[in-house]
Enzyme design. Sequence first.
Site, PDB file in Angstrom:
ATOM      1  N   GLY A   1       0.840  -1.197   0.000  1.00 12.26           N
ATOM      2  CA  GLY A   1       0.000   0.000   0.000  1.00 12.26           C
ATOM      3  C   GLY A   1       0.869   1.237   0.000  1.00 12.26           C
ATOM      4  O   GLY A   1       1.963   1.234   0.563  1.00 12.26           O
TER       5      GLY A   1
ATOM      6  N   LEU B   1       2.367   9.760   3.184  1.00  6.91           N
ATOM      7  CA  LEU B   1       3.680  10.018   3.766  1.00  6.91           C
ATOM      8  C   LEU B   1       4.658   8.862   3.597  1.00  6.91           C
ATOM      9  O   LEU B   1       5.863   9.043   3.769  1.00  6.91           O
ATOM     10  CB  LEU B   1       3.537  10.323   5.264  1.00  6.91           C
ATOM     11  CG  LEU B   1       2.555  11.429   5.651  1.00  6.91           C
ATOM     12  CD1 LEU B   1       2.507  11.587   7.161  1.00  6.91           C
ATOM     13  CD2 LEU B   1       2.931  12.742   4.985  1.00  6.91           C
TER      14      LEU B   1
ATOM     15  N   ASP C   1      -6.868   7.412  13.182  1.00  9.05           N
ATOM     16  CA  ASP C   1      -6.884   7.252  11.723  1.00  9.05           C
ATOM     17  C   ASP C   1      -7.429   5.879  11.334  1.00  9.05           C
ATOM     18  O   ASP C   1      -6.775   5.125  10.613  1.00  9.05           O
ATOM     19  CB  ASP C   1      -5.464   7.436  11.173  1.00  9.05           C
ATOM     20  CG  ASP C   1      -5.474   7.850   9.701  1.00  9.05           C
ATOM     21  OD1 ASP C   1      -6.557   8.188   9.189  1.00  9.05           O
ATOM     22  OD2 ASP C   1      -4.406   7.829   9.071  1.00  9.05           O
TER      23      ASP C   1
END
Length: 522
Positions: free
Chosen positions: A155, A159, A308
């Site tokens: 993935g 960042l 998150d």
Amino acid sequence: MARRALKLVSWTSMALAASGFYLYSNKYLNPNDFGAVRVGRAVAMTAVITYDYFTSLRSVPCGSEEYLQLRSKVHLRSARRLCELCCVNRGTFIKVGQHLGALDYLLPEEYTSTLKVLHSQALQRSMQEVCQVICEDLGKEIHDLFVSFDDTPLGAASLAQVHKAVLHDGWTVAVKVQHPKVQAQSSKDILLMEVLVLAVKQLFPEFEFMWLVDEAKKNLPLELDFLSEGRNAEKVAQMLKHFDFLKIPQIYWELSTKRVLLMEFVDGGQVNDRGYMERNKIDVNEVSRHLGKMYSEMIFVNGFVHCDPHPGNVLVRKHPSTGKAEVILLDHGLYQVLTEEFCLDYCHLWQSLIWIDMKKVKKYSQHLGASELYPLFACMLTARSWNSVNRGISQAPVTAAEESEIWDNAANYLPQISQLLSHVPHQMLLIFKTNNLLHGIEAALGTCASASSFLNMSRCSIRALASHKKNTCSFFRRTQLSFSEAFNLWQIDLHEFILSVKGLRLANWVLALLCWLFPASH
């Protein structure tokens, strides 16, 4: 004099030509990484979006049907432009765009639905860049550290990106590698966003979005420190070790730095992938209950919250030994630490919402900075309409009409929402984001109709309040509080049982009606 000028022009032309050829031929240099290009693009796009709003809506009567339709079109155009800007400027821009895309029911649907694609559209970096970061931070080449290292990442995020690899001792690991230029660009990008937000505010004073810049300024350095992420992972694993359904990958500290994080490789399907769960015979309701328990414990009991939980960071699988559903929590870069005062006010607020005590809903909403906008605050927090909040959020599931009303309100009350977000404590902003991501997962799984998430929150808030009161009282008073806690938890269990009986009775009525309408042929 003319000869000197000619010589200067010649040398300058040669230097520019050589520089241009080098940049063109070097595929690892990207014009998008140059500060002037990034600034120019951001300024131009902000000007275009601002001009579109300013001119398109100026001559239409506010609140009319034509105004609402036109506003929706402008929202959509602007959201697409903003998404395009985030994709080409990458890094910090994608991170902020993802944050906006997670604010369902707080921002117009045109923005949140458009910006959601940023969770899956981060650009992959080349293997040369990945090797460069690993070599710089660990002091060795990839082949010296790993038996194998997959070139294609599992993935790619705003960042960093994650690769699967095998160590020389045979263990399969996930290697998270930070993008090489993001550290240098992040502070400049945030300064640029701050200037642009202030400029927009001069034209549209009712819109307050400085809270977004402040959050990025505070949180981004934490997310760029992978050693901090590793410590967070170990802290939350210890904190929630009593949950046998939760898996947090182990960190390999000897091969981790601020820009490289090595962790145990754990496979699974994304938590919003209902098809994966059905194929693997995983109960979606059980997964939804696990998420509710896990996050309620983080928020109300521990005051340390993973902020998150988008589907790429929460996986699910069947436990290899027990065969039960197991939740895998990834990406521990962003946590919110809640102060004791905030936790207590938040616990009281949820208690008031569950037990429909509207005076206390007002009182504790105002404690949390909502002022006279407390009805809007309660709706934003629960993702329910004000009518549902008044009737009781655990009494009835969300209907399609109510969801449509919530989306309409997000568009109609955008100035008030932005004002509210600029006044609540910073801790509340990430709680809003976390709640909305969890609501999105429940919607994808089709488990929104269940009241279990609200009831889990109420259980945890009861325990947290009782624990706080027991810290500073006598033995006799602690005993009283223990009995009161047990009684309140019993009330929640009874309430949940009654709701399930009502649901079962309704199901039986529907079944009986179907049998009467369509009798079985003999």
